[in-house]
Design a protein around this motif. Structure first.
Motif, mmCIF file in Angstrom:
data_model
loop_
_atom_site.group_PDB
_atom_site.id
_atom_site.type_symbol
_atom_site.label_atom_id
_atom_site.label_comp_id
_atom_site.label_asym_id
_atom_site.label_seq_id
_atom_site.Cartn_x
_atom_site.Cartn_y
_atom_site.Cartn_z
ATOM 1 N N UNK A 43 1.062 -1.067 -0.239
ATOM 2 C CA UNK A 43 -0.385 0.401 0.003
ATOM 3 C C UNK A 43 0.841 1.215 -0.433
ATOM 4 N N UNK A 44 0.963 2.525 -0.883
ATOM 5 C CA UNK A 44 1.267 3.503 -1.212
ATOM 6 C C UNK A 44 0.447 4.359 -0.776
ATOM 7 N N UNK A 45 1.319 5.531 0.020
ATOM 8 C CA UNK A 45 0.632 6.702 0.134
ATOM 9 C C UNK A 45 0.921 8.210 -0.864
ATOM 10 N N UNK A 46 -0.121 8.259 -1.416
ATOM 11 C CA UNK A 46 0.710 9.556 -2.499
ATOM 12 C C UNK A 46 -0.049 10.592 -2.464
ATOM 13 N N UNK A 47 0.797 12.041 -2.137
ATOM 14 C CA UNK A 47 0.587 12.950 -1.524
ATOM 15 C C UNK A 47 0.783 14.006 -3.534
#
Length: 89
Positions: A43-47
């Motif tokens: 799971x990636x958090x992307x701004x």
């Protein structure tokens, strides 16, 4: 600024607001750049545009690290189905 200039400015602002709302509801793919802020498993958090989105899909063979700038696809404007399409740099 005279009354005609003020009226024109208000017309432009109103039109832009209407266009922006319609653009959000159109069903076409959107491609944006984002920055990886966190990785937890797959799971990636992307701004993206000052908003953090969560994504757990990416194209294969892409190695991604925190701080990388990535290309994100938003299928048919649905932000719940975003995926990482590539890496910049």
């Amino acid at each position: 600024m005279n009354k005609y200039e003020r009226a024109l400015k208000q017309l432009i602002l109103g039109t832009q607001g209407y266009v922006d709302k319609k653009m959000e509801s159109l069903a076409f793919d959107i491609t944006v750049d984002g920055k990886i802020t966190n990785i937890s498993g797959t799971t990636y958090s992307i701004l993206i545009n000052k908003v953090t989105h969560t994504c757990n899909r990416k194209l294969s063979n892409i190695t991604i690290n925190i701080g990388d700038v990535v290309v994100v696809r938003v299928p048919r404007g649905n932000w719940n189905r975003i995926f990482i399409e590539g890496k910049i740099g």
